[in-house]
Design a protein around this motif. Structure first.
Motif, PDB file in Angstrom:
ATOM      1  N   VAL A   1       0.839  -1.201   0.000  1.00 14.33           N
ATOM      2  CA  VAL A   1       0.000   0.000   0.000  1.00 14.33           C
ATOM      3  C   VAL A   1       0.873   1.250   0.000  1.00 14.33           C
ATOM      4  CG1 VAL A   1      -1.794   1.280   1.218  1.00 14.33           C
ATOM      5  CG2 VAL A   1      -1.819  -1.226   1.245  1.00 14.33           C
ATOM      6  N   THR A   2       0.620   2.110  -0.949  1.00 13.12           N
ATOM      7  CA  THR A   2       1.281   3.415  -0.971  1.00 13.12           C
ATOM      8  C   THR A   2       0.234   4.488  -0.684  1.00 13.12           C
ATOM      9  OG1 THR A   2       0.922   3.608  -3.367  1.00 13.12           O
ATOM     10  CG2 THR A   2       3.034   2.692  -2.615  1.00 13.12           C
ATOM     11  N   GLU A   3       0.631   5.520   0.060  1.00 14.52           N
ATOM     12  CA  GLU A   3      -0.304   6.576   0.440  1.00 14.52           C
ATOM     13  C   GLU A   3      -0.062   7.839  -0.383  1.00 14.52           C
ATOM     14  OE1 GLU A   3      -0.463   7.444   4.566  1.00 14.52           O
ATOM     15  OE2 GLU A   3      -1.056   5.405   5.163  1.00 14.52           O
ATOM     16  N   ARG A   4      -1.149   8.534  -0.652  1.00 16.27           N
ATOM     17  CA  ARG A   4      -1.059   9.817  -1.350  1.00 16.27           C
ATOM     18  C   ARG A   4      -2.080  10.762  -0.748  1.00 16.27           C
ATOM     19  NH1 ARG A   4      -3.425  11.772  -6.319  1.00 16.27           N
ATOM     20  NH2 ARG A   4      -4.255   9.674  -6.769  1.00 16.27           N
ATOM     21  N   GLU A   5      -1.635  11.947  -0.374  1.00 13.88           N
ATOM     22  CA  GLU A   5      -2.541  12.927   0.207  1.00 13.88           C
ATOM     23  C   GLU A   5      -3.339  13.613  -0.894  1.00 13.88           C
ATOM     24  OE1 GLU A   5      -0.725  15.731   2.787  1.00 13.88           O
ATOM     25  OE2 GLU A   5      -0.191  14.240   4.314  1.00 13.88           O
ATOM     26  N   VAL A   6      -4.650  13.705  -0.659  1.00 18.44           N
ATOM     27  CA  VAL A   6      -5.547  14.350  -1.616  1.00 18.44           C
ATOM     28  C   VAL A   6      -6.561  15.181  -0.849  1.00 18.44           C
ATOM     29  CG1 VAL A   6      -5.336  12.510  -3.351  1.00 18.44           C
ATOM     30  CG2 VAL A   6      -7.123  12.367  -1.599  1.00 18.44           C
ATOM     31  N   THR A   7      -7.337  15.950  -1.578  1.00 18.08           N
ATOM     32  CA  THR A   7      -8.442  16.685  -0.958  1.00 18.08           C
ATOM     33  C   THR A   7      -9.678  15.796  -0.930  1.00 18.08           C
ATOM     34  OG1 THR A   7      -9.221  17.579  -3.064  1.00 18.08           O
ATOM     35  CG2 THR A   7      -7.525  18.842  -1.881  1.00 18.08           C
ATOM     36  N   VAL A   8     -10.663  16.218  -0.159  1.00 15.73           N
ATOM     37  CA  VAL A   8     -11.918  15.462  -0.113  1.00 15.73           C
ATOM     38  C   VAL A   8     -12.537  15.378  -1.505  1.00 15.73           C
ATOM     39  CG1 VAL A   8     -14.272  15.442   0.783  1.00 15.73           C
ATOM     40  CG2 VAL A   8     -12.393  16.041   2.294  1.00 15.73           C
ATOM     41  N   GLU A   9     -12.460  16.487  -2.233  1.00 15.14           N
ATOM     42  CA  GLU A   9     -13.051  16.515  -3.577  1.00 15.14           C
ATOM     43  C   GLU A   9     -12.348  15.527  -4.496  1.00 15.14           C
ATOM     44  OE1 GLU A   9     -14.117  19.932  -1.296  1.00 15.14           O
ATOM     45  OE2 GLU A   9     -12.098  19.200  -1.844  1.00 15.14           O
ATOM     46  N   GLU A  10     -11.037  15.438  -4.389  1.00 14.52           N
ATOM     47  CA  GLU A  10     -10.287  14.490  -5.229  1.00 14.52           C
ATOM     48  C   GLU A  10     -10.617  13.051  -4.861  1.00 14.52           C
ATOM     49  OE1 GLU A  10      -6.226  17.037  -6.224  1.00 14.52           O
ATOM     50  OE2 GLU A  10      -6.397  15.957  -4.312  1.00 14.52           O
ATOM     51  N   LEU A  11     -10.772  12.786  -3.569  1.00 14.80           N
ATOM     52  CA  LEU A  11     -11.124  11.437  -3.123  1.00 14.80           C
ATOM     53  C   LEU A  11     -12.503  11.046  -3.638  1.00 14.80           C
ATOM     54  CD1 LEU A  11     -10.676   8.870  -1.514  1.00 14.80           C
ATOM     55  CD2 LEU A  11     -11.340  10.108   0.562  1.00 14.80           C
ATOM     56  N   GLN A  12     -13.461  11.949  -3.519  1.00 11.48           N
ATOM     57  CA  GLN A  12     -14.810  11.667  -4.011  1.00 11.48           C
ATOM     58  C   GLN A  12     -14.812  11.467  -5.523  1.00 11.48           C
ATOM     59  OE1 GLN A  12     -16.793  15.097  -2.353  1.00 11.48           O
ATOM     60  NE2 GLN A  12     -17.592  13.927  -0.613  1.00 11.48           N
ATOM     61  N   ALA A  13     -14.001  12.262  -6.228  1.00  8.43           N
ATOM     62  CA  ALA A  13     -13.919  12.122  -7.678  1.00  8.43           C
ATOM     63  C   ALA A  13     -13.348  10.758  -8.061  1.00  8.43           C
ATOM     64  CB  ALA A  13     -13.060  13.242  -8.266  1.00  8.43           C
ATOM     65  N   ALA A  14     -12.361  10.281  -7.285  1.00  4.17           N
ATOM     66  CA  ALA A  14     -11.776   8.970  -7.557  1.00  4.17           C
ATOM     67  C   ALA A  14     -12.800   7.860  -7.368  1.00  4.17           C
ATOM     68  CB  ALA A  14     -10.571   8.738  -6.649  1.00  4.17           C
ATOM     69  N   ILE A  15     -13.619   7.982  -6.325  1.00  2.00           N
ATOM     70  CA  ILE A  15     -14.663   6.980  -6.074  1.00  2.00           C
ATOM     71  C   ILE A  15     -15.697   6.998  -7.185  1.00  2.00           C
ATOM     72  CG2 ILE A  15     -16.553   6.335  -4.533  1.00  2.00           C
ATOM     73  CD1 ILE A  15     -14.849   7.387  -2.206  1.00  2.00           C
ATOM     74  N   GLU A  16     -16.114   8.200  -7.585  1.00  2.00           N
ATOM     75  CA  GLU A  16     -17.109   8.313  -8.653  1.00  2.00           C
ATOM     76  C   GLU A  16     -16.568   7.784  -9.973  1.00  2.00           C
ATOM     77  OE1 GLU A  16     -18.344  12.352  -8.732  1.00  2.00           O
ATOM     78  OE2 GLU A  16     -19.373  12.252  -6.790  1.00  2.00           O
ATOM     79  N   ALA A  17     -15.260   7.972 -10.216  1.00  2.00           N
ATOM     80  CA  ALA A  17     -14.666   7.456 -11.447  1.00  2.00           C
ATOM     81  C   ALA A  17     -14.700   5.942 -11.466  1.00  2.00           C
ATOM     82  CB  ALA A  17     -13.220   7.954 -11.574  1.00  2.00           C
ATOM     83  N   GLU A  18     -14.456   5.318 -10.302  1.00  2.00           N
ATOM     84  CA  GLU A  18     -14.519   3.862 -10.220  1.00  2.00           C
ATOM     85  C   GLU A  18     -15.959   3.384 -10.347  1.00  2.00           C
ATOM     86  OE1 GLU A  18     -12.617   3.040  -6.549  1.00  2.00           O
ATOM     87  OE2 GLU A  18     -10.595   3.385  -7.323  1.00  2.00           O
ATOM     88  N   GLU A  19     -16.893   4.162  -9.783  1.00  4.47           N
ATOM     89  CA  GLU A  19     -18.319   3.829  -9.934  1.00  4.47           C
ATOM     90  C   GLU A  19     -18.709   3.803 -11.402  1.00  4.47           C
ATOM     91  OE1 GLU A  19     -21.029   6.388  -7.984  1.00  4.47           O
ATOM     92  OE2 GLU A  19     -20.443   5.781  -5.979  1.00  4.47           O
ATOM     93  N   GLY A  20     -18.248   4.841 -12.134  1.00  6.35           N
ATOM     94  CA  GLY A  20     -18.667   4.991 -13.518  1.00  6.35           C
ATOM     95  C   GLY A  20     -17.945   4.100 -14.483  1.00  6.35           C
ATOM     96  N   ALA A  21     -16.895   3.396 -14.027  1.00  7.22           N
ATOM     97  CA  ALA A  21     -16.108   2.579 -14.935  1.00  7.22           C
ATOM     98  C   ALA A  21     -16.932   1.509 -15.618  1.00  7.22           C
ATOM     99  CB  ALA A  21     -14.947   1.941 -14.181  1.00  7.22           C
ATOM    100  N   GLU A  22     -17.936   0.971 -14.903  1.00  8.77           N
ATOM    101  CA  GLU A  22     -18.760  -0.075 -15.483  1.00  8.77           C
ATOM    102  C   GLU A  22     -20.206   0.373 -15.650  1.00  8.77           C
ATOM    103  OE1 GLU A  22     -18.434  -3.768 -13.548  1.00  8.77           O
ATOM    104  OE2 GLU A  22     -16.268  -3.852 -13.723  1.00  8.77           O
ATOM    105  N   ALA A  23     -20.419   1.694 -15.674  1.00 11.13           N
ATOM    106  CA  ALA A  23     -21.788   2.202 -15.793  1.00 11.13           C
ATOM    107  C   ALA A  23     -22.380   1.833 -17.137  1.00 11.13           C
ATOM    108  CB  ALA A  23     -21.788   3.720 -15.625  1.00 11.13           C
ATOM    109  N   ALA A  24     -23.686   1.642 -17.138  1.00 10.73           N
ATOM    110  CA  ALA A  24     -24.382   1.340 -18.391  1.00 10.73           C
ATOM    111  C   ALA A  24     -24.210   2.492 -19.368  1.00 10.73           C
ATOM    112  CB  ALA A  24     -25.865   1.131 -18.105  1.00 10.73           C
ATOM    113  N   PRO A  25     -23.975   2.212 -20.661  1.00  6.58           N
ATOM    114  CA  PRO A  25     -23.775   3.278 -21.645  1.00  6.58           C
ATOM    115  C   PRO A  25     -24.897   4.309 -21.636  1.00  6.58           C
ATOM    116  CG  PRO A  25     -23.276   1.138 -22.588  1.00  6.58           C
ATOM    117  CD  PRO A  25     -23.869   0.881 -21.239  1.00  6.58           C
TER     118      PRO A  25
END
Length: 533
Positions: free
Chosen positions: A425-449
């Motif tokens: 595990v490697t750590e990287r400091e981010v803002t709350v907005e960046e963390l939420q954006a990363a989660i949403e990007a993973e959510e959308g990776a398999e989203a229906a077209p």
């Protein structure tokens, strides 16, 4: 008992079990001998009733019991002898033309769990996005607390009450000049503009002064809970005992002590811990999804269709609930219908991930202890009425499938934590907005077209289902063999709603500050119920 396999295709299995009439008759005779000593019949001494009479009296009931027991035992024997690992409850049937004196033909159809080689957990690499808590964030959070804990001081007696001012009042409510129950209060705190009293009550107090007496007329809402007041016009005789104005809340030692803490420093420590806990949850979600993506990318195998269908139905039910609450339910329902295949694919992914996590957990000795399981059962039982909790506990203890479903989420979390410990595990400091954006990007990776093209406001139902799909794979622990003839499920008792008045009375002076922040936590005496909104 004779057993014949009739289907062996992929994960599907089917069997025909034949129980001869002689076997059934022998079991009935044995059961008659067992119960005969307890049978009482006029003309016979206790325990001396002939077997043929016992059979005549109780034969039909004994026959049904023996057949059910025999089916259960034969299916359990089949699962044990064939070393089957059922994915779901087997489908069991008895030939329609069966009757006493004939052979019983039992059909058993099921899907088995796939044989999965324990996945390698070497080489797992994860990035942990960490959000440091800053002093500015702590200050902002404390400011929010301060704004919710308003304080008031006495205004000059010449001041006319305005919106935002707090009044301390006595009032008496009357219908046709007669005081009614629940319409009277003393030293009631009311903030003008808070809309905590019935419509029209607060508006008529704008401009009053300390010491003034005033009678106002209001009409109770038609849907008011107290039926004898609903839609009725009433008068309230009001005495204004004080007009107070809001004072600025200072974040100092006194403020911390007003919240029951020793110092402002202690308050800041608690707030920092709460903020860290909030972001830690987001960080875990992001890491878990990244982990599941790695597992999913490296493994592809057939999964039981019955498990996929059960998982899909859970996702589908959630989607339909969300769509029903949409601004345009018909459009939202059409949207998810158009994307049904994509959600079925998500269900399949969840099942596959669940099986992988189960295999990893078993291969590495991850388990849910008896103590942990006991706590789970007790926590789940608390959602039922007190008189139904013991019945729920007994149901979980007697039904392996129900127990496995209750245990699965905790088991999954323990396996995920085990993998976190094994991963690089490697750590990287981010803002709350960046963390939420990363989660949403993973959510959308398999989203229906189609979902990706939809307006943002229409994404909510689907996104929630996808979030659940990523966050909670269908963990499939190794379960004990299912019972052939499961007992009837204990009905989920309905939570009885407390009989609470729809409208609460104004809080007394001593409760005023807390009532603004936590209205639900304060229950006013019943005599005040009518006046408050």
């Amino acid at each position: 008992m004779q057993t014949q396999q009739t289907v062996n295709e992929g994960l599907k299995r089917a069997y025909l079990i034949t129980i001869t009439a002689g076997e059934i008759a022998a079991k009935i005779d044995a059961e008659i001998k067992k119960v005969a000593p307890q049978v009482r019949m006029p003309g016979f001494r206790p325990g001396k009733v002939p077997a043929n009479l016992v059979k005549k009296m109780h034969g039909e009931a004994l026959h049904g019991q023996v057949v059910n027991d025999t089916i259960r035992e034969s299916v359990d024997t089949l699962i044990r002898n064939e070393a089957l690992r059922p994915a779901m409850q087997p489908e069991i049937g008895l030939n329609e033309d069966y009757e006493e004196g004939k052979d019983a033909a039992i059909t058993v159809a099921l899907e088995v769990l796939p044989a999965i080689e324990a996945p390698s957990i070497d080489g797992l690499k994860l990035e942990k996005l960490v959000v440091p808590v800053t002093d500015a964030q702590i200050d902002e959070a404390l400011g929010n607390i301060a704004s919710q804990n308003k304080s008031y001081k006495d205004a000059p007696k010449t001041r006319k009450a305005a919106e935002g001012d707090q009044l301390i009042i006595d009032f008496v409510g009357k219908l046709d000049g007669v005081e009614f129950d629940g319409g009277k209060a003393e030293d009631a705190a009311l903030v003008i503009g808070s809309n905590t009293f019935i419509p029209g009550f607060e508006d008529q107090l704008v401009g009053v002064k300390t010491g003034q007496e005033k009678t106002i007329t209001v009409t109770f809402p038609a849907e008011y809970q107290a039926e004898h007041l609903a839609g009725k016009e009433a008068t309230f005789d009001i005495t204004v005992k004080a007009v107070k104005v809001e004072t600025e809340t200072t974040l100092d030692e006194d403020f911390a002590k007003s919240l029951g803490l020793d110092s402002l420093e202690k308050l800041r420590e608690i707030m920092k811990a709460q903020l860290e806990q909030q972001t830690a949850g987001l960080t875990r979600t992001q890491m878990k999804r990244a982990l599941l993506d790695q597992l999913a990318a490296g493994h592809s195998f057939e999964v039981p269709g019955t498990m996929v269908e059960a998982e899909f139905q859970q996702i589908w039910a959630q989607l339909q609930q969300e769509a029903a609450r949409d601004e345009n339910p018909a459009e939202a329902l059409k949207q998810i219908e158009d994307e049904k295949d994509e959600y079925r694919a998500i269900a399949e992914r969840r099942v596959r991930l669940g099986l992988l996590l189960s295999e990893i957990g078993q291969a590495n000795g991850v388990e849910v202890t008896q103590q942990e399981m006991g706590m789970l059962i007790q926590q789940a039982a608390m959602q039922y009425r007190a008189e139904d909790r013991e019945r729920f506990v007994q149901y979980i203890q007697s039904e392996p499938m129900a127990a496995a479903q209750l245990r699965a989420p905790l088991y999954e979390d323990k396996v995920v934590d085990f993998l976190f410990d094994k991963a690089e595990v490697t750590e990287r400091e981010v803002t709350v907005e960046e963390l939420q954006a990363a989660i949403e990007a993973e959510e959308g990776a398999e989203a229906a077209p189609a979902l990706k093209k939809a307006p943002a406001k229409k994404k909510a139902p689907a996104k929630k289902a996808e979030a659940a799909a990523e966050e909670a794979p269908a963990a499939a622990e190794e379960k004990p063999a299912k019972k052939a003839a499961p007992k009837k499920k204990a009905e989920a008792p309905a939570e009885e709603a407390d009989a609470k008045p729809a409208k609460k009375a104004p809080a007394k002076k001593a409760e005023a500050a807390a009532a603004e922040e936590k209205p639900a936590a304060k229950k006013a005496p019943a005599k005040k119920a009518a006046a408050k909104k």
